[in-house]
Design an enzyme around this catalytic site. Structure first.
Site, PDB file in Angstrom:
ATOM      1  N   ASP A 179      -0.814   9.280   3.560  1.00 20.26           N
ATOM      2  CA  ASP A 179      -0.577   8.405   2.410  1.00 20.26           C
ATOM      3  C   ASP A 179      -0.302   9.195   1.134  1.00 20.26           C
ATOM      4  O   ASP A 179       0.558   8.817   0.328  1.00 20.26           O
ATOM      5  CB  ASP A 179      -1.768   7.467   2.212  1.00 20.26           C
TER       6      ASP A 179
ATOM      7  N   ASN B 139       3.244   3.693   5.808  1.00 17.92           N
ATOM      8  CA  ASN B 139       2.408   2.491   5.826  1.00 17.92           C
ATOM      9  C   ASN B 139       1.384   2.567   4.703  1.00 17.92           C
ATOM     10  O   ASN B 139       0.248   2.107   4.843  1.00 17.92           O
ATOM     11  CB  ASN B 139       1.706   2.350   7.181  1.00 17.92           C
TER      12      ASN B 139
ATOM     13  N   ARG C 207       3.554  -6.422   5.891  1.00 16.21           N
ATOM     14  CA  ARG C 207       2.479  -6.529   4.910  1.00 16.21           C
ATOM     15  C   ARG C 207       3.021  -7.182   3.640  1.00 16.21           C
ATOM     16  O   ARG C 207       4.016  -6.730   3.071  1.00 16.21           O
ATOM     17  CB  ARG C 207       1.891  -5.148   4.601  1.00 16.21           C
TER      18      ARG C 207
ATOM     19  N   SER D 258      -4.373  -9.503  -2.077  1.00 15.26           N
ATOM     20  CA  SER D 258      -4.646  -8.076  -2.231  1.00 15.26           C
ATOM     21  C   SER D 258      -4.825  -7.744  -3.698  1.00 15.26           C
ATOM     22  O   SER D 258      -4.034  -8.178  -4.545  1.00 15.26           O
ATOM     23  CB  SER D 258      -3.499  -7.236  -1.652  1.00 15.26           C
ATOM     24  N   SER D 259      -5.838  -6.959  -4.002  1.00 10.33           N
ATOM     25  CA  SER D 259      -6.039  -6.514  -5.385  1.00 10.33           C
ATOM     26  C   SER D 259      -4.997  -5.480  -5.788  1.00 10.33           C
ATOM     27  O   SER D 259      -4.845  -5.182  -6.977  1.00 10.33           O
ATOM     28  CB  SER D 259      -7.440  -5.922  -5.543  1.00 10.33           C
TER      29      SER D 259
ATOM     30  N   ASP E 211     -12.853  -2.526   3.027  1.00  6.13           N
ATOM     31  CA  ASP E 211     -12.566  -1.436   3.961  1.00  6.13           C
ATOM     32  C   ASP E 211     -13.833  -0.963   4.658  1.00  6.13           C
ATOM     33  O   ASP E 211     -13.875  -0.818   5.883  1.00  6.13           O
ATOM     34  CB  ASP E 211     -11.895  -0.269   3.232  1.00  6.13           C
TER      35      ASP E 211
ATOM     36  N   GLU F 205      -3.501  -2.710   7.519  1.00  2.75           N
ATOM     37  CA  GLU F 205      -2.648  -1.956   8.440  1.00  2.75           C
ATOM     38  C   GLU F 205      -2.392  -2.706   9.742  1.00  2.75           C
ATOM     39  O   GLU F 205      -1.377  -2.500  10.402  1.00  2.75           O
ATOM     40  CB  GLU F 205      -3.274  -0.594   8.725  1.00  2.75           C
TER      41      GLU F 205
ATOM     42  N   HIS G  66      -5.969   3.595  11.009  1.00  2.00           N
ATOM     43  CA  HIS G  66      -6.924   4.693  10.909  1.00  2.00           C
ATOM     44  C   HIS G  66      -8.371   4.222  10.923  1.00  2.00           C
ATOM     45  O   HIS G  66      -9.250   4.856  11.522  1.00  2.00           O
ATOM     46  CB  HIS G  66      -6.653   5.503   9.634  1.00  2.00           C
ATOM     47  N   ARG G  67      -8.662   3.096  10.283  1.00  3.27           N
ATOM     48  CA  ARG G  67     -10.053   2.647  10.201  1.00  3.27           C
ATOM     49  C   ARG G  67     -10.553   2.101  11.542  1.00  3.27           C
ATOM     50  O   ARG G  67     -11.749   2.198  11.836  1.00  3.27           O
ATOM     51  CB  ARG G  67     -10.210   1.628   9.075  1.00  3.27           C
TER      52      ARG G  67
ATOM     53  N   LYS H 131      -3.662   9.251   8.444  1.00  2.00           N
ATOM     54  CA  LYS H 131      -3.319   8.442   7.270  1.00  2.00           C
ATOM     55  C   LYS H 131      -4.234   8.756   6.095  1.00  2.00           C
ATOM     56  O   LYS H 131      -3.784   8.830   4.943  1.00  2.00           O
ATOM     57  CB  LYS H 131      -3.392   6.960   7.630  1.00  2.00           C
TER      58      LYS H 131
END
Length: 652
Positions: free
Chosen positions: A49, A92, A122, A169-170, A316, A344, A389-390, A415
């Site tokens: 990123d 992404n 997204r 989304s913020s 997250d 994602e 990734h998470r 990422k």
């Protein structure tokens, strides 16, 4: 790497130095690019990123200079971007494409922004709608409301408040806040819905203030940027450790006993995800706060409590709680997590599918998830990560349930945290620490045990021999502790299979010379040398596990090793083995009187080693004693393996 097989894990303990925060890194990069002056950013996250953001800024005319490891000098353009044409690939990276969209819309040029297929799913429509309200010209090159985007010069007007939604989304509000000071005019932004993920807006406002732009806000509904403000470099900035990444290690400490300490973020951190530690505390975990670290340990009774929490403020890190719920004492509910649907991947759906593979009962709604832990985990679950990734990182914790777990596409972690699995291994991979007196056979036994288990092998003595050899070749006196420690700290050691290299030179035989062995004993007695090699030795702790042979492996290097063995034998038995080794190397068989000298030397060395102030020869209180006086190598290996299976019954 198509997949990573994690072994069954039982314990997690240790310290992790966090990588820089993704959210802070990309915000700092963009603000530094738009500011007047030069900004040096240290501890920047090195990930996909941030590389996307750096590449985009360079293409837009921003001067960038690497200043060492994870540090960059950004030569700000003092306003809008000077390059007026460009086609930018944003991967992404939501923290890159959204704020750049707003900044480019005000730069008076023609640009195209695209990404990977998931980025094109997204949403970005609320941000585009907000920018169009003030005269920016943006069109969709694909599906309405989603990237890719085309941006054209527009006629910006700021005579009315910008209306924008905040419930998807913020990052849409963050993008507007960061870009609109470029106009130099007064700007008002009004939220038309409830704002989610408020802590991320606090990060944005905090960083804008560091660059000289303040924002007045009325609650979380109205934000005002006064006229005449512009970004000015604050000079030097440090990126805070990633609090979202901290969640995996803190959860590991709460699940796997701990303590696990994460360094780089603490009680005064500006990231909302530090509040993940509060959620763990709700589950009964023991949390210790400091200005520079957070530490987590399991509850006193070892069992985490069930929870029902609104997690809108830590979306997250909340993913980590969904996996931690597998270890709770009842049904756990995660609420107000609708933003998971547009990350994602659709994280609510993905989490539901993968948790069920482990045997959990899972219910899902539009903005909630309920997890009932299984009576026992299903082994050998193959976890799909959805290029997220998470998903990969949080599901690694499932192996702490004592079952093997396969993580598919583990490299999606690049990422935000390319070295995640190495870092996780350093607190959780099984370690078998083997110590004992000279000539007890510990090196041979340790190597055989490692082969039997498929584990990595660390001969710590080789590092001290390499240090001695390097010092001798540089004519550094072996009694000069500081000079030898400096060599140890920069030791160019390489281990390739059974081959050992000093730099590019093969030295497997050279380090076995008698003079090098004597030198190794001398330098190993220096605290500064041992300290210099400490982290290097810990770095060998990788999956699926490590067998470490050395004097302080169980007492200092890996004090939380689940298996510790002290391998010994009588001086006579050890002398006989060494005598046979000499015969095998060509010594005449009629030199039997030499055996008495060998036994005498071993006894004297035992006495010296036991009397050393640093890493003395002694059995750790929690180590199993294995006396090999009457055992051959195969029997000694079997005795150690018995300790392994008794202390780690889940290891095959």
């Amino acid at each position: 790497m198509e997949h990573l097989d994690l072994p069954p894990l039982a314990r997690a303990a240790g310290t992790v130095k966090l990588p820089g925060s993704k959210s802070i890194s990309n915000r700092m990069l963009l603000l530094a690019a738009l500011a007047e002056g030069h900004t040096e950013i240290r501890d920047l996250l090195d990930s996909d990123d941030t590389r996307v953001m750096l590449s985009a800024l360079a293409a837009l005319g921003v001067g960038l200079e690497p200043k060492g490891t994870n540090a960059w000098r950004v030569n700000g353009v003092g306003g809008v971007f000077p390059v007026k044409h460009g086609s930018l690939f944003m991967g992404n990276a939501g923290t890159a494409i959204r704020p750049l969209t707003a900044a480019l819309a005000l730069s008076g040029g023609r640009y195209k922004l695209s990404g990977v297929p998931r980025m094109h799913e997204r949403p970005i429509g609320d941000l585009v709608d907000g920018l169009r309200q003030i005269g920016c010209r943006i069109s969709y090159a694909g599906n309405e409301g989603f990237p890719p985007l085309e941006i054209f010069p527009g006629d910006v007007r700021l005579d009315a408040p910008i209306q924008v939604r905040g419930d998807v989304s913020s990052q849409f509000l963050t993008a507007l806040l960061m870009a609109l000071p470029l106009t130099g005019e007064k700007v008002v932004i009004e939220m038309t819905t409830e704002l989610i993920s408020k802590p991320y807006i606090e990060i944005t406002l905090n960083l804008m203030a560091r660059f000289g732009v303040t924002v007045e806000r009325e609650g979380w509904q109205r934000f005002t940027i006064s006229a005449g403000q512009r970004y000015r470099s604050p000079g030097l900035l440090h990126v805070e450790g990633d609090a979202s990444a901290a969640s995996y290690f803190l959860a590991a400490g709460a699940i796997g006993g701990g303590p696990v300490r994460v360094e780089g973020v603490g009680r005064n951190g500006i990231q909302g995800d530090v509040r993940f530690a509060d959620a763990l505390e709700t589950m009964g975990a023991k949390i210790v706060w400091d200005d520079c670290y957070i530490e987590a340990s399991a509850p006193a009774d070892g069992k985490l409590k069930a929870f029902d929490l609104d997690l809108n403020h830590i979306p997250d890190a909340a993913m980590t709680l969904a996996v931690a719920a597998l270890f709770a004492d009842g049904r756990c509910v995660l609420r107000n997590i609708a933003s998971w649907r547009v990350k994602e991947t659709d994280r609510i759906a993905a989490m539901t599918t993968e948790l069920r593979k482990l045997g959990a009962t899972v219910e899902e709604g539009d903005d909630w998830l309920a997890v009932t832990p299984p009576p026992s985990f299903k082994p050998n679950a193959a976890i799909d990560t959805y290029d997220d990734h998470r998903m990969a990182m949080c599901f690694s914790l499932a192996a702490l349930g004592g079952v093997p777990v396969r993580i598919n596409d583990p490299m999606c972690v690049v990422k935000t945290f390319p070295d995640y699995f190495d870092a996780f291994a350093r607190i959780a991979a099984p370690v078998i620490a083997i110590d004992g007196p000279s000539a007890s056979g510990k090196g041979t036994v340790a190597q055989r045990v490692a082969q039997a288990l498929g584990f990595r092998f660390l001969d710590s003595g080789a590092l001290y021999r390499l240090t001695a050899l390097a010092a001798m070749r540089e004519n550094v006196p072996l009694d000069d502790e500081a000079a030898v420690a400096a060599i140890a700290a920069e030791l160019p050691a390489e281990f390739v299979g059974d081959n050992i290299y000093l730099g590019k030179e093969y030295v497997s035989e050279a380090i076995r010379a008698e003079a090098v062995g004597v030198g190794a004993s001398k330098v190993a007695a220096f605290p500064a040398v041992r300290a210099a090699l400490l982290e290097r030795q810990r770095a060998y702790r990788r999956f699926p596990g490590l067998v470490a042979d050395g004097r302080d492996m169980g007492s200092v290097v890996f004090p939380d090793a689940p298996v510790k063995v002290f391998l010994t034998a009588s001086a006579e038995a050890r002398g006989e083995r060494r005598y046979k080794q000499l015969i095998d190397k060509g010594m005449p068989a009629n030199m039997r009187p030499l055996l008495q000298d060998i036994v005498k030397d071993l006894r004297e060395r035992d006495a010296r080693d036991a009397a050393r102030s640093v890493a003395p020869l002694k059995q750790c209180p929690d180590a199993d004693l294995v006396d090999t006086t009457e055992l051959n190598i195969e029997q000694a290996v079997a005795a150690v393996m018995e300790s392994v299976h008794r202390r780690m019954p889940f290891i095959n």
